[in-house]
Write a protein that holds these residues in place. Sequence first.
Motif, mmCIF file in Angstrom:
data_model
loop_
_atom_site.group_PDB
_atom_site.id
_atom_site.type_symbol
_atom_site.label_atom_id
_atom_site.label_comp_id
_atom_site.label_asym_id
_atom_site.label_seq_id
_atom_site.Cartn_x
_atom_site.Cartn_y
_atom_site.Cartn_z
ATOM 1 N N LYS A 276 0.710 -1.197 0.165
ATOM 2 C CA LYS A 276 0.158 0.027 -0.005
ATOM 3 C C LYS A 276 0.897 1.233 0.128
ATOM 4 C CE LYS A 276 -1.429 -1.976 3.640
ATOM 5 N NZ LYS A 276 -1.421 -3.455 3.919
ATOM 6 N N GLN A 420 4.710 0.700 12.371
ATOM 7 C CA GLN A 420 4.253 0.369 10.939
ATOM 8 C C GLN A 420 4.581 1.599 10.027
ATOM 9 O OE1 GLN A 420 -0.144 0.078 11.718
ATOM 10 N NE2 GLN A 420 0.379 -2.052 10.717
ATOM 11 N N GLU A 422 2.654 2.798 8.296
ATOM 12 C CA GLU A 422 1.272 3.758 8.390
ATOM 13 C C GLU A 422 1.361 4.400 9.766
ATOM 14 O OE1 GLU A 422 1.533 0.569 7.998
ATOM 15 O OE2 GLU A 422 -0.162 -0.189 6.818
ATOM 16 N N ARG A 520 0.515 -11.222 12.734
ATOM 17 C CA ARG A 520 -0.343 -10.743 11.943
ATOM 18 C C ARG A 520 -1.945 -11.364 12.210
ATOM 19 N NH1 ARG A 520 2.252 -7.149 8.518
ATOM 20 N NH2 ARG A 520 4.605 -7.793 8.565
HETATM 21 MG MG MG Z 1 1.279 -3.744 7.288
#
Ligand code: MG
Length: 653
Positions: A276, A420, A422, A520
Amino acid sequence: MAETPQGQETLSNLLHESRRFPPPEDLAAAANVQADTYAEADADRPAFWAKQAERLKWEQPWDRVLDWDPPFAKWFTGGTINAAVNCLDRHVDAGRGDKVAYHWEGEPGDTRTITYAELKDMVCQASNALLELGVEKGDRVAVYMPMIPETVVAMLACARIGAVHMVVFGGFSVDALGTRLDDSAAKVVVTADGGYRRGKPSSLKPAVDEAVKDRPAVQHVLVVRRTGQDVDWTDGRDVWWHDIVDRQSTEHTAEGHDAEHPLYIMYTSGTTAKPKGILHTTGGYLTQVSYTHWAVFDLKPETDVFWTAADIGWVTGHSYIVYGPLSNGATSVMYEGTPDTPHKGRFWEIVEKYGVTIAYMAPTAIRTFMKWGEDIPAGFDLSSLRVLGSVGEPINPEAYTWYRKNIGGDRTPVVDTWWQTETGAIMVSPLPGVHSGKPGAAMRPLPGIAADVVDDKGESVPPGGGGFIVVREPWPSMLRGIWGDPERYKDTYWSRFDGLYFPGDGAKRDEDGDIWLLGRVDDVMLVSGHNISTTEVESALVAHPKVAESAVVGANDPTTGQAIVAFVILRGEAGDGGEDLVKELREHVAASLGPIAKPRQIMVVPELPKTRSGKIMRRLLRDVAENRELGDVSTLTDAGAMDKIRTAFGSGS
Ligand code: MG
Ligand code: ATP
């Protein structure tokens, strides 16, 4: 275990780890951040972050600290700031221009020492060159480079003029580069003829030539000469760095950019899915990166020598090789190559040579060093080290204690930092002068960060409970979106729990209230009704003296729903495995975690599939274990590893 009183599934808590490592007294007494900071930050988070933002130089002060229109946050609105000025001019203007910004070490052994004043001059020249090439504020510039100082220069030149850099890891393929160029519509690509990796020059320019061939949006390719390899040349489009940058003035007057002006796009590692493109903006990002670099590593800019042994092509490099250390005026080490070139002690030789005091690296590297054996670091003087950090994956308790003992001389705190691409900066980590380290635990949300562990319904789990890590309130360096895909931003991070940021990682809270990351959510295994974390089973395997590294996946199973399949790499001295060892390892897991966690199968393999940033790609192993075509492999380090694993799996060895 798996059943809470409400009858819903949470993560089983299988691993028990009781070792504790209190901070050294002198470090604790002089630590930058003390325990009372948590209460101060909790009392008023925006006020806390406003105070941290004052570490930086603002051209124009902000009107509002936080403008929160969920899930969209703006920080320091109305303020203007220049990230490059904060990283360079601010220090030079304060008389610290002669301080070393980087001790750069090329893989072949060539070195460069670059002061803040020199770096500022280089960045001003590169800024002027980008302007001459037609780059305007807001344009995207791709940076596809080896680990050389010009990479940092290109990034900061973009930041200075307000262009948005998009660094693409230098090892990525033409396709990976091409899709990122399409995604960002970059106008210029900065690259090099090549770089040195594993003892030889590897080329970069041919991949750029191939990628830009059908992409007319790219107007220029700016090429640094690093290896001296022959390169194809397209006149008019291609420009040598030394031709255009070196003749520019070292003067460039920087303007302040809006606090929310885009600073960069960085792609996630692609561990769980297609990468992403994460967008970060300027003021909030720099505030949190600068604060966390100072707080988590207890940075003393006057005396420390800081080294993040990672590539600039992933977020750790952006935040803790470039923006964190430079905004704090620190001296850093930057290393071009691999840890085993020309010998397996290269990292420790670098620590000794530059007197590195703080080192930050990934568990994958640490487990590799474990595999190579403790004799190698023992051959070097590592006494300068005072804080060690880990990032990228959960660190297995065994890897943590190995790192602390063999690299940190049993004296240095180890900070396991969870964050992260992000989040932009560290979110959960112990503070080296405050907490007693627990091997394998990231422990506490940093001051000003409202991270929590919640159950299926988004409610905080009590001590001893397991579930998901979330963030309850916006933080300054949070992503501002996925480039060009606002819907994916909402779907990926904000749809799982109402009003909570959902990173996608499992976690548990121990009896002391400390947080442990468990891998995860996509990787969690459901075995006979119990949610079991891959991390805990992997950590149990790595705790066996013959195992260096392991990856665990849940594969469909007719009786148990999913069954645990483990892939292990053995330590150097452990031989090739064989049936007896496999049996021993299965029993070992059952004895450490309980019979529910006993793997159905254990495969001894030579390698594991990893992303370029060193993370195990369990989804590919699951594809093998369930006999499927492999999913997105664009960020896989070595496609050959998968063939070997499939063969091993197919033959049932
Ligand atoms: Mg990730
Ligand atoms: P993608 O999002 O494309 O699947 P990725 O999540 O691996 O890739 P990154 O942003 O580089 O991309 O990695 C962040 C992830 O790495 C976190 O969500 C977490 O799973 C893991 N991680 C990072 N640091 C730690 C840590 N200290 N402990 C546990 N996990 C960590």
